[in-house]
Design an enzyme around this catalytic site. Sequence first.
Site, short mmCIF file in Angstrom:
data_model
loop_
_atom_site.label_atom_id
_atom_site.label_comp_id
_atom_site.label_asym_id
_atom_site.label_seq_id
_atom_site.Cartn_x
_atom_site.Cartn_y
_atom_site.Cartn_z
N HIS A 213 0.82 -1.21 0.00
CA HIS A 213 0.00 0.00 0.00
C HIS A 213 0.86 1.27 0.00
O HIS A 213 0.54 2.24 0.68
CB HIS A 213 -0.95 -0.02 1.20
CG HIS A 213 -2.25 0.63 0.94
ND1 HIS A 213 -2.38 1.98 0.68
CD2 HIS A 213 -3.50 0.13 0.88
CE1 HIS A 213 -3.65 2.26 0.49
NE2 HIS A 213 -4.36 1.16 0.60
C1 G6D Z 1 -7.54 1.40 -0.33
O1 G6D Z 1 -9.39 1.16 -1.86
C2 G6D Z 1 -9.00 1.54 -0.55
C3 G6D Z 1 -9.47 2.93 -0.22
O2 G6D Z 1 -10.86 3.03 -0.40
C4 G6D Z 1 -9.07 3.20 1.21
O3 G6D Z 1 -9.63 4.37 1.67
C5 G6D Z 1 -7.55 3.19 1.29
O4 G6D Z 1 -7.11 1.93 0.92
C6 G6D Z 1 -7.02 3.57 2.65
O5 G6D Z 1 -6.78 1.84 -1.37
#
Ligand code: G6D
Length: 336
Positions: free
Chosen positions: A171
Amino acid sequence: MFAKVESQSNGIDLIKIDNEETKIVFTNYGARIVSWKYDDNNIVLGNVVEADEFYEDNPYNFGATIGRYGGRIANATFELDGKTYVLDANNGGHNLHGGPKGIDRRFFEYKIEEQVGQVKVIFSTTIKSEDDYFPGDIDLEVIHTYDVDHKWTIEYKAVATEKTLFNPMNHVYFNLNRDNNVIDNHSISSSKLDMYLLGDDNIVKDMKPLNLVEVFNAESVQFKDIFNSESPVLKQQMTQFGGIDHPFDIGGQEMTVENKHFVLKVYTDMPNIVIYTFNDTAGWESDFNIYKAHSGFTLETQYLPNDINLLGNDAPSILEANQPFYSKTSYKISEK
Ligand code: G6D
């Protein structure tokens, strides 16, 4: 190239790798990337952990390894081989980022291997069915490699004790602007830019993506063109979600993001990339929250979120018992 480890008092280790003009930092907390700098330019968000203080529990998952299932699973439920599994609903009624006990918030074991022209950090952990309610336990290795070409590679190696779902991702949020201003000026290009549209609650509506190359009649599209598009479909999506939070089919294994200073290349064997342009930045009350909407964007390489409910037995995230899982994504930064 060399790595050095700085241990904080709270169990967090910072693994700092120096490659002259670029420097990258990983941590055992969530097997995260913490910082990536090109000279003094921050390429990624979330490096507040550089100070010797607790890594604030932010809701944005900066740089974290996410699993066992990265995207949303609709209604926190799915069926596999005739059995219904009910997961924790931690995002509206849905399961997101592997649920509240996802691997982003755990301490991984790790070892460092310094090799010719690269440094490898091999993180390992076990994901337990009793923690996240998916079937089977998974032994997982997340290997971060940084090399002399300023390329960061993530490899996932996993084996499950039972047939299950596995769809990990990282992420990380990027921002290539020297002044860290919003990322609207960045452009994306790839052999295909097919964007899956979302229904309510960010769940993919159907298997008919919108072809952005056709919409814009261009192979390279700036984020701001997407945000401000007059195309009725895009306009509706941008208004509803405040920006991009969509899976893409990039038509191959390579995608480019650039601004006037830098080029970021992504190479992946995963079929989809979720781009999230950090649309909602208001939900975290903390002095560390210096972010406004569109301060960064993610490039989350993964199988299509909710694939198990969209595709059933054909969902690529299904992992058979005792079958090795392997996946690899690289991000390479270069200056223009
Ligand atoms: C992810 O798809 C989700 C988003 O909607 C979320 O808010 C984010 O993580 C923190 O990418």
